[in-house]
Design an enzyme around this catalytic site. Structure first.
Site, PDB file in Angstrom:
ATOM      1  N   ARG A  24       4.322  -2.673  -9.795  1.00 55.32           N
ATOM      2  CA  ARG A  24       4.023  -2.013  -8.524  1.00 55.32           C
ATOM      3  C   ARG A  24       3.908  -3.042  -7.400  1.00 55.32           C
ATOM      4  O   ARG A  24       3.355  -4.123  -7.612  1.00 55.32           O
ATOM      5  CB  ARG A  24       2.696  -1.251  -8.608  1.00 55.32           C
ATOM      6  N   THR A  52     -10.912  -4.457  -9.325  1.00 60.43           N
ATOM      7  CA  THR A  52     -11.472  -3.101  -9.378  1.00 60.43           C
ATOM      8  C   THR A  52     -10.334  -2.096  -9.209  1.00 60.43           C
ATOM      9  O   THR A  52      -9.332  -2.389  -8.558  1.00 60.43           O
ATOM     10  CB  THR A  52     -12.519  -2.907  -8.273  1.00 60.43           C
ATOM     11  N   THR A  81       0.847  -1.209   0.000  1.00 66.14           N
ATOM     12  CA  THR A  81       0.000   0.000   0.000  1.00 66.14           C
ATOM     13  C   THR A  81       0.874   1.246   0.000  1.00 66.14           C
ATOM     14  O   THR A  81       2.020   1.210   0.440  1.00 66.14           O
ATOM     15  CB  THR A  81      -0.969  -0.003   1.206  1.00 66.14           C
ATOM     16  N   TYR A  82       0.335   2.339  -0.520  1.00 66.98           N
ATOM     17  CA  TYR A  82       1.112   3.583  -0.536  1.00 66.98           C
ATOM     18  C   TYR A  82       0.193   4.763  -0.264  1.00 66.98           C
ATOM     19  O   TYR A  82      -1.023   4.692  -0.485  1.00 66.98           O
ATOM     20  CB  TYR A  82       1.866   3.756  -1.871  1.00 66.98           C
ATOM     21  N   ASP A 129      -6.702  -2.259  -3.735  1.00 72.35           N
ATOM     22  CA  ASP A 129      -7.830  -1.664  -4.466  1.00 72.35           C
ATOM     23  C   ASP A 129      -8.805  -2.695  -5.033  1.00 72.35           C
ATOM     24  O   ASP A 129      -9.835  -2.325  -5.585  1.00 72.35           O
ATOM     25  CB  ASP A 129      -7.305  -0.764  -5.598  1.00 72.35           C
ATOM     26  N   GLU A 166       3.906 -11.771 -11.940  1.00 72.04           N
ATOM     27  CA  GLU A 166       3.362 -12.982 -11.312  1.00 72.04           C
ATOM     28  C   GLU A 166       4.203 -14.190 -11.714  1.00 72.04           C
ATOM     29  O   GLU A 166       4.550 -15.026 -10.884  1.00 72.04           O
ATOM     30  CB  GLU A 166       1.895 -13.189 -11.729  1.00 72.04           C
TER      31      GLU A 166
HETATM   32  C1  UGA Z   1      -1.915  -5.036 -11.638  1.00 72.39           C
HETATM   33  C2  UGA Z   1      -1.853  -6.284 -10.762  1.00 72.39           C
HETATM   34  O1  UGA Z   1      -3.162  -6.592 -10.305  1.00 72.39           O
HETATM   35  C3  UGA Z   1      -0.935  -6.008  -9.593  1.00 72.39           C
HETATM   36  O2  UGA Z   1      -0.946  -7.092  -8.696  1.00 72.39           O
HETATM   37  C4  UGA Z   1       0.452  -5.786 -10.120  1.00 72.39           C
HETATM   38  O3  UGA Z   1       1.338  -5.473  -9.070  1.00 72.39           O
HETATM   39  C5  UGA Z   1       0.392  -4.610 -11.094  1.00 72.39           C
HETATM   40  O4  UGA Z   1      -0.600  -4.761 -12.100  1.00 72.39           O
HETATM   41  C6  UGA Z   1       1.767  -4.505 -11.751  1.00 72.39           C
HETATM   42  O5  UGA Z   1       1.890  -4.914 -12.912  1.00 72.39           O
HETATM   43  O6  UGA Z   1       2.702  -4.122 -11.067  1.00 72.39           O
HETATM   44  P1  UGA Z   1      -2.767  -2.533 -10.889  1.00 72.39           P
HETATM   45  O7  UGA Z   1      -4.174  -2.295 -10.496  1.00 72.39           O
HETATM   46  O8  UGA Z   1      -2.328  -2.022 -12.207  1.00 72.39           O
HETATM   47  O9  UGA Z   1      -2.476  -4.067 -10.769  1.00 72.39           O
HETATM   48  O10 UGA Z   1      -1.736  -2.008  -9.753  1.00 72.39           O
HETATM   49  P2  UGA Z   1      -2.036  -1.163  -8.444  1.00 72.39           P
HETATM   50  O11 UGA Z   1      -3.279  -1.645  -7.805  1.00 72.39           O
HETATM   51  O12 UGA Z   1      -1.903   0.268  -8.756  1.00 72.39           O
HETATM   52  O13 UGA Z   1      -0.809  -1.599  -7.518  1.00 72.39           O
HETATM   53  C7  UGA Z   1      -0.692  -2.896  -6.972  1.00 72.39           C
HETATM   54  C8  UGA Z   1      -0.408  -2.811  -5.470  1.00 72.39           C
HETATM   55  O14 UGA Z   1       0.823  -2.136  -5.253  1.00 72.39           O
HETATM   56  C9  UGA Z   1      -1.478  -2.050  -4.701  1.00 72.39           C
HETATM   57  O15 UGA Z   1      -1.767  -2.727  -3.485  1.00 72.39           O
HETATM   58  C10 UGA Z   1      -0.860  -0.697  -4.443  1.00 72.39           C
HETATM   59  O16 UGA Z   1      -1.279  -0.083  -3.241  1.00 72.39           O
HETATM   60  C11 UGA Z   1       0.627  -1.035  -4.373  1.00 72.39           C
HETATM   61  N1  UGA Z   1       1.495   0.086  -4.832  1.00 72.39           N
HETATM   62  C12 UGA Z   1       1.222   0.762  -5.972  1.00 72.39           C
HETATM   63  C13 UGA Z   1       2.588   0.453  -4.058  1.00 72.39           C
HETATM   64  O17 UGA Z   1       2.825  -0.152  -2.995  1.00 72.39           O
HETATM   65  N2  UGA Z   1       3.377   1.495  -4.481  1.00 72.39           N
HETATM   66  C14 UGA Z   1       3.124   2.196  -5.617  1.00 72.39           C
HETATM   67  O18 UGA Z   1       3.890   3.155  -5.947  1.00 72.39           O
HETATM   68  C15 UGA Z   1       2.017   1.820  -6.384  1.00 72.39           C
HETATM   69 MN    MN Z   2      -4.977  -2.529  -8.619  1.00 71.11          MN
END
Ligand code: UGA
Ligand code: MN
Length: 333
Positions: A156, A307, A83-84, A194, A279
């Protein structure tokens, strides 16, 4: 003679009073009373009794071992959430925590993308009612998305999930010393902050022996992506994009046994993986497609949705802020 008269008078008087009393009582019997007050009291008593009955029924359900499965014997589920800090963070974590409260034996490992643990996350966890661990690790600048970058440019949450895995391996090795081999029983799931999770998903993953899999809704530009099952085994993947990736599945679509995590100490997420291969970077070192355990009715049910929360616009806030009329910064949102 005087005494006789007196006795007679007393007797007649007594007779008259009794008769009057009787006549009055008989008249009351046939008459309607003003009952509204009685009705209110009666209604109140009935609803109080109903409440008491409901409470007793709930208590009986809870203590009836045939209705409530014994929850303490279940293998634990360790949920790792990167989380961030951003405007919607508290809302996301609140929604997640309140889903997880419905899941028995769940331990939430929240890993902040920050150089320090934050008070917002600390307080939220302390008040959540969940078993939890708060960790943090900052994504190095060169690996982090910059303002304006498309969201797919860099993976991320990779460092944060690896930090969660490190904590689990350490926890398992220290408790192994005290309790023998039982320390690595349990399941590990990577739950982004999310997504939307059905509580049923956790029943499905609870008995994961190696890696279990299921469909994910609203992901990859499709209604759902999913492993395709034939004869109880995963034979391919339903996806619209690069199906030849080693594991073309989303982070939300699998869980791993803690045993596999502990016995493969080098399995981690590659923070430099190219788009869509995050993954796979973890899974390909611990499992093959044939070994995957299909769940959710042989991968026919969607119990988790990818979502994504819209970024709130702050146009009015910014305009008011310039006039010194912005929302109170001391109020946590
Ligand atoms: C998709 C996948 O569902 C993620 O599991 C995968 O990490 C991501 O792509 C990827 O390719 O890296 P997406 O919805 O695009 O997910 O990614 P986010 O939901 O924005 O981020 C994934 C997780 O990392 C979230 O729990 C978010 O809080 C966390 N995150 C995001 C951080 O800890 N730092 C950041 O700068 C951005
Ligand atoms: Mn996401």
């Amino acid at each position: 003679m005087r005494l006789k008269l007196k006795l007679k008078t007393v007797f007649v008087l007594y007779f008259m009073v009794s008769l009057l009393g009787l006549v009055y009582a008989l008249m009351q019997l046939g008459q309607r009373c003003d009952c509204t007050e009685h009705d209110i009291i009666k209604d109140r008593t009935i609803s109080r009794l109903r409440g008491d009955l409901h409470k007793l029924q709930e208590e009986a359900k809870r203590s009836d071992p045939t209705k409530a499965p014994k929850k303490t014997n279940l293998p634990p589920i360790y949920v790792i959430t990167p989380t961030y800090a951003r405007l919607v963070q508290k809302a996301e974590l609140t929604r997640l925590s309140q889903t997880f409260l419905h899941v028995p034996q769940l331990h939430w490992i929240v890993v902040e993308d920050s150089d320090q643990p934050t008070a917002l996350v600390r307080n939220l966890l302390a008040e959540s009612g969940l078993a939890y661990t708060q960790l943090h690790i900052l994504t190095p600048k060169e690996r982090k998305l910059q303002e304006g970058d498309p969201s797919w440019l860099k993976p991320r949450g990779a460092e944060q999930r690896n930090e969660g895995l490190r904590w689990l391996r350490e926890m398992a090795s220290t408790s192994r010393g005290q309790q023998g081999a039982a320390a690595d029983s349990g399941v590990v799931y990577f739950a982004d902050d999310d997504n939307t999770y059905s509580v049923k998903l956790f029943d499905e993953m609870r008995d994961t022996r190696g890696v279990s899999v299921w469909p994910v809704g609203l992901v990859g530009g499709m209604r759902f992506e999913s492993p395709v099952v034939d004869g109880g085994k995963v034979i391919r993947f339903h996806t619209g994009w690069r199906p030849n990736r080693p594991f073309p599945i989303d982070m939300a679509s699998f869980a791993v046994s803690l045993h596999l995590v502990v016995t493969n100490p080098d399995a981690v997420f590659d923070g430099d993986a190219q788009m869509g291969f995050l993954e796979s970077s973890f899974l390909q070192s611990i499992i093959t497609m044939e070994e995957l355990e299909p769940k959710a009715d042989m991968c026919t049910k969607v119990l988790v949705w990818h979502t994504r929360t819209e970024k709130p616009k702050m146009k009015r806030e910014d305009a008011l802020h310039k006039q010194g009329l912005g929302s109170d910064p001391n109020v946590e949102v």
